[in-house]
Write a protein that holds these residues in place. Structure first.
Motif, PDB file in Angstrom:
ATOM      1  N   SER A   1      13.603  -8.316  -1.927  1.00  0.00           N
ATOM      2  CA  SER A   1      13.209  -9.645  -2.385  1.00  0.00           C
ATOM      3  C   SER A   1      12.371 -10.368  -1.337  1.00  0.00           C
ATOM      4  N   ARG A   2      12.563 -10.045  -0.050  1.00  0.00           N
ATOM      5  CA  ARG A   2      11.820 -10.710   1.007  1.00  0.00           C
ATOM      6  C   ARG A   2      10.371 -10.244   1.055  1.00  0.00           C
ATOM      7  N   LEU A   3      10.105  -9.022   0.634  1.00  0.00           N
ATOM      8  CA  LEU A   3       8.740  -8.509   0.618  1.00  0.00           C
ATOM      9  C   LEU A   3       7.992  -8.892  -0.647  1.00  0.00           C
ATOM     10  N   MET A   4       8.705  -9.227  -1.691  1.00  0.00           N
ATOM     11  CA  MET A   4       8.071  -9.515  -2.978  1.00  0.00           C
ATOM     12  C   MET A   4       7.565 -10.954  -3.062  1.00  0.00           C
ATOM     13  N   THR A   5       8.216 -11.878  -2.391  1.00  0.00           N
ATOM     14  CA  THR A   5       7.847 -13.289  -2.480  1.00  0.00           C
ATOM     15  C   THR A   5       7.945 -13.933  -1.101  1.00  0.00           C
ATOM     16  N   GLY A   6       7.506 -15.195  -1.026  1.00  0.00           N
ATOM     17  CA  GLY A   6       7.658 -15.959   0.201  1.00  0.00           C
ATOM     18  C   GLY A   6       6.577 -15.668   1.221  1.00  0.00           C
ATOM     19  N   GLU A   7       6.618 -16.452   2.307  1.00  0.00           N
ATOM     20  CA  GLU A   7       5.595 -16.302   3.336  1.00  0.00           C
ATOM     21  C   GLU A   7       5.742 -14.995   4.091  1.00  0.00           C
ATOM     22  N   ASP A   8       6.973 -14.501   4.268  1.00  0.00           N
ATOM     23  CA  ASP A   8       7.153 -13.205   4.937  1.00  0.00           C
ATOM     24  C   ASP A   8       6.441 -12.103   4.168  1.00  0.00           C
ATOM     25  N   GLY A   9       6.628 -12.084   2.848  1.00  0.00           N
ATOM     26  CA  GLY A   9       5.963 -11.072   2.033  1.00  0.00           C
ATOM     27  C   GLY A   9       4.456 -11.210   2.061  1.00  0.00           C
ATOM     28  N   TYR A  10       3.959 -12.455   2.055  1.00  0.00           N
ATOM     29  CA  TYR A  10       2.505 -12.683   2.078  1.00  0.00           C
ATOM     30  C   TYR A  10       1.896 -12.202   3.382  1.00  0.00           C
ATOM     31  N   TYR A  11       2.494 -12.576   4.500  1.00  0.00           N
ATOM     32  CA  TYR A  11       1.943 -12.182   5.795  1.00  0.00           C
ATOM     33  C   TYR A  11       2.060 -10.677   6.011  1.00  0.00           C
ATOM     34  N   PHE A  12       3.153 -10.071   5.560  1.00  0.00           N
ATOM     35  CA  PHE A  12       3.307  -8.624   5.717  1.00  0.00           C
ATOM     36  C   PHE A  12       2.272  -7.882   4.882  1.00  0.00           C
ATOM     37  N   THR A  13       2.002  -8.363   3.673  1.00  0.00           N
ATOM     38  CA  THR A  13       0.985  -7.726   2.831  1.00  0.00           C
ATOM     39  C   THR A  13      -0.383  -7.821   3.480  1.00  0.00           C
ATOM     40  N   ASN A  14      -0.693  -8.967   4.100  1.00  0.00           N
ATOM     41  CA  ASN A  14      -1.971  -9.100   4.803  1.00  0.00           C
ATOM     42  C   ASN A  14      -2.051  -8.167   5.998  1.00  0.00           C
ATOM     43  N   LEU A  15      -0.936  -7.987   6.706  1.00  0.00           N
ATOM     44  CA  LEU A  15      -0.945  -7.043   7.833  1.00  0.00           C
ATOM     45  C   LEU A  15      -1.243  -5.625   7.347  1.00  0.00           C
ATOM     46  N   CYS A  16      -0.653  -5.237   6.240  1.00  0.00           N
ATOM     47  CA  CYS A  16      -0.943  -3.913   5.674  1.00  0.00           C
ATOM     48  C   CYS A  16      -2.421  -3.794   5.306  1.00  0.00           C
ATOM     49  N   CYS A  17      -2.997  -4.868   4.759  1.00  0.00           N
ATOM     50  CA  CYS A  17      -4.424  -4.860   4.431  1.00  0.00           C
ATOM     51  C   CYS A  17      -5.272  -4.750   5.698  1.00  0.00           C
ATOM     52  N   ALA A  18      -4.859  -5.437   6.762  1.00  0.00           N
ATOM     53  CA  ALA A  18      -5.601  -5.376   8.023  1.00  0.00           C
ATOM     54  C   ALA A  18      -5.595  -3.966   8.596  1.00  0.00           C
ATOM     55  N   VAL A  19      -4.454  -3.307   8.555  1.00  0.00           N
ATOM     56  CA  VAL A  19      -4.368  -1.932   9.067  1.00  0.00           C
ATOM     57  C   VAL A  19      -5.220  -0.991   8.218  1.00  0.00           C
ATOM     58  N   ALA A  20      -5.176  -1.177   6.902  1.00  0.00           N
ATOM     59  CA  ALA A  20      -6.000  -0.344   6.021  1.00  0.00           C
ATOM     60  C   ALA A  20      -7.488  -0.564   6.293  1.00  0.00           C
TER      61      ALA A  20
ATOM     62  N   ARG B   1       0.822  -1.216   0.000  1.00  0.00           N
ATOM     63  CA  ARG B   1       0.000   0.000   0.000  1.00  0.00           C
ATOM     64  C   ARG B   1       0.853   1.261   0.000  1.00  0.00           C
ATOM     65  N   ALA B   2       2.025   1.203   0.655  1.00  0.00           N
ATOM     66  CA  ALA B   2       2.911   2.364   0.685  1.00  0.00           C
ATOM     67  C   ALA B   2       3.500   2.669  -0.694  1.00  0.00           C
ATOM     68  N   TRP B   3       3.506   1.667  -1.565  1.00  0.00           N
ATOM     69  CA  TRP B   3       4.019   1.850  -2.931  1.00  0.00           C
ATOM     70  C   TRP B   3       2.885   1.918  -3.944  1.00  0.00           C
ATOM     71  N   GLN B   4       1.703   2.353  -3.484  1.00  0.00           N
ATOM     72  CA  GLN B   4       0.539   2.506  -4.358  1.00  0.00           C
ATOM     73  C   GLN B   4       0.148   1.181  -5.007  1.00  0.00           C
ATOM     74  N   GLY B   5       0.258   0.101  -4.246  1.00  0.00           N
ATOM     75  CA  GLY B   5      -0.153  -1.203  -4.730  1.00  0.00           C
ATOM     76  C   GLY B   5       0.864  -1.907  -5.602  1.00  0.00           C
ATOM     77  N   LEU B   6       2.059  -1.335  -5.751  1.00  0.00           N
ATOM     78  CA  LEU B   6       3.092  -1.939  -6.587  1.00  0.00           C
ATOM     79  C   LEU B   6       4.072  -2.719  -5.721  1.00  0.00           C
ATOM     80  N   CYS B   7       4.800  -3.636  -6.347  1.00  0.00           N
ATOM     81  CA  CYS B   7       5.887  -4.309  -5.650  1.00  0.00           C
ATOM     82  C   CYS B   7       7.103  -3.385  -5.633  1.00  0.00           C
ATOM     83  N   SER B   8       8.107  -3.759  -4.881  1.00  0.00           N
ATOM     84  CA  SER B   8       9.285  -2.884  -4.755  1.00  0.00           C
ATOM     85  C   SER B   8       9.990  -2.702  -6.101  1.00  0.00           C
ATOM     86  N   LYS B   9      10.022  -3.738  -6.922  1.00  0.00           N
ATOM     87  CA  LYS B   9      10.698  -3.657  -8.218  1.00  0.00           C
ATOM     88  C   LYS B   9       9.996  -2.666  -9.147  1.00  0.00           C
ATOM     89  N   CYS B  10       8.672  -2.837  -9.292  1.00  0.00           N
ATOM     90  CA  CYS B  10       7.915  -1.927 -10.160  1.00  0.00           C
ATOM     91  C   CYS B  10       7.895  -0.508  -9.607  1.00  0.00           C
TER      92      CYS B  10
END
Length: 505
Positions: free
Chosen positions: A349-368, A27-36
């Motif tokens: 790379s840790r935020l873009m893939t893997g379980e860490d990235g998935y759970y962190f993205t869900n936490l951002c959705c929960a806060v939103a 969400r901090a990157w306007q819905g984009l991944c770090s690469k994009c």
């Protein structure tokens, strides 16, 4: 996004990057991944640089035209000074103004002085600022020693440590930069170092990942006090806002969020407590990877609680509402600052893939979701939602039914009467306390008045008068005693009367 069923549902596609690259968005990157996001940001910066250079060239041309116009006017007038000196002075003036315009649009880079010390000399680290705590210094020293020990068997380990140390030292001179600029500097260093390591250790991506993890740990432990919740951002304000928001939503129940968790089961209750503990513990960590590990452990406890409650594997639709419930119960400290810190300085790379990235993205959705939570989200009217938010009523209070409306009214009347009685008793108690305080004040005044009168009486009768009176009393007592003694002596001199039997025979 709300689904047709009662509860919270988010399509998994909404967690992915909007560019469709397949990585997780943020969400901090306007819905984009770090690469994009970096690609979009780089294009925007290039465009801005081109516009700045165009403006600088236009200003330079205008300055040259103005100079040429002044030069022509000066030639038409009689020269006051020699022409060569006049030309030299004008040339210097032109050069100074052009350089000023150029410097205005050229970012200055301050290079810190280098130290002639060994690449593995842990003692060569710069001294901490006066605001850094002793614990932070100890953590930095320990991280440096652990980083050195890790790199000793690694090929080119000395060069890696030298580059990381030089970068962290250079960041000290960038503390006045904005958080986005600091993040970009760190992310650029991650990317460049990762590319060099991949070229060096071809076919060993696992080793590259381990080295990058240690690099992040070393750098962010040393930079934590400088880049976490910096003063140039409004992170602290956001922390207070979300903290107050969560406190106001304390009335939200499991049923409202459609959370499939039964806390009556001991194992489920234990998992919920552990999840809350882990999400709170996130604030005590300094390295982004360690903060993500807390989020991952919290999420796994949530999945376990759902699995035990439902006696089947948990789904993504069950996970997000339960995560929202855990966040509402935990109210984690500095939640927004921790999310922003992970977003800015974690290995991308840790935020873009893997379980860490998935759970962190869900936490951002929960806060939103918590920030935008309203009555419609909980399938209730706006009026009812506002009553709960204001504290005028609560879903935990018993609600009257149609069958018990009369008894409910009587009970409510009894409650109001009891409240009125308590209010009257409270007022009477306040009056009694006020009178008691007044009585205490009067007693103090009376004591002072008595002491004053006693003192006045003592002053009216000096000590000499009292001594005279005492002497007179003593003399009177002495004369009385003398008279008594004389009388006793006289009685002793008289002979006893003769008894009649002494003259018989």
């Amino acid at each position: 996004m709300m689904s047709q069923r009662r509860g919270i549902h988010v399509d998994q596609s909404e967690l992915l990057c909007k560019k469709g690259c397949g990585f997780y968005g943020n969400r901090a990157w306007q819905g984009l991944c770090s690469k994009c996001w970096r690609e979009v940001n780089q294009r925007e910066k290039q465009r801005q640089i081109q516009e700045d250079w165009a403006l600088a060239e236009r200003l330079q041309r205008e300055e040259e035209e103005a100079y040429a116009s002044r030069h022509q006017k000066a030639q038409s007038q009689p020269a006051i000074t020699p022409f060569n000196k006049f030309e030299e002075r004008k040339t210097k003036e032109k050069s100074s103004k052009v350089n000023t315009v150029t410097k205005f649009f050229t970012p200055s880079i301050k290079t810190p002085p280098k130290k002639d010390a060994g690449p593995f000399d842990a003692q060569s680290t710069p001294s901490p600022s006066s605001s850094a705590s002793r614990q932070s210094t100890l953590d930095s020293d320990r991280a440096a020693r652990e980083f050195i020990d890790f790199l000793k068997p690694v090929k080119s380990g000395r060069e890696i440590f030298k580059q990381c140390r030089a970068f962290t030292e250079s960041m000290v001179y960038k503390r006045d930069m904005g958080a986005d600029e600091l993040s970009e500097s760190v992310q650029d260093f991650y990317q460049n170092l990762s590319e060099r390591l991949q070229n060096q250790f071809k076919g060993s991506s696992e080793l590259v990942e381990k080295v990058m993890d240690e690099v992040e740990k070393y750098m962010m432990t040393r930079l934590y006090t400088e880049v976490f919740c910096p003063e140039t951002t409004d992170d602290e304000k956001k922390d207070l806002t979300i903290q107050k928001r969560i406190r106001d939503l304390h009335w939200v129940t499991i049923a409202m969020l459609c959370v499939p968790v039964d806390e009556e089961i001991p194992e489920v209750s234990d998992s919920v407590v552990k999840a809350i503990t882990d999400i709170i513990e996130m604030d005590s960590k300094q390295v982004p990877k360690d903060k993500l590990a807390c989020i991952t452990r919290c999420s796994k406890h949530i999945f376990n609680a759902i699995k035990v409650s439902k006696k089947e594997a948990a789904s993504a639709d069950d996970f997000l509402p339960t995560l929202i419930y855990i966040v509402l119960k935990a109210n984690p400290p500095r939640l927004q600052s921790n999310i922003q810190y992970i977003t800015r300085f974690c290995n991308p790379s840790r935020l873009m893939t893997g379980e860490d990235g998935y759970y962190f993205t869900n936490l951002c959705c929960a806060v939103a979701f918590i920030e935008k939570l309203d009555g419609q989200s909980l399938n209730m009217s706006s009026e009812e939602f506002e009553l709960y938010m204001s504290g005028q009523t609560s879903p935990h209070w018993p609600q009257p039914t149609a069958a018990s409306s009369s008894s409910g009214t009587a009970a409510l009347t009894h409650v109001h009467n009891s409240l009125d009685l308590l209010t009257g008793l409270g007022e009477r108690q306040e009056r009694v306390i006020e009178k008691a305080r007044q009585l205490e004040s009067d007693l103090i005044d009376w004591t002072d008045e008595v002491e004053q009168k006693v003192q006045s009486a003592l002053e009216s009768f000096p000590i000499e008068t009292q001594n005279t009176t005492a002497n007179a009393a003593s003399a009177t007592a002495s004369s009385s005693l003398s008279a008594i003694d004389s009388e006793n002596i006289e009685n002793e001199q008289l002979p006893p009367p003769l008894q009649p039997q002494m003259f018989a025979g």
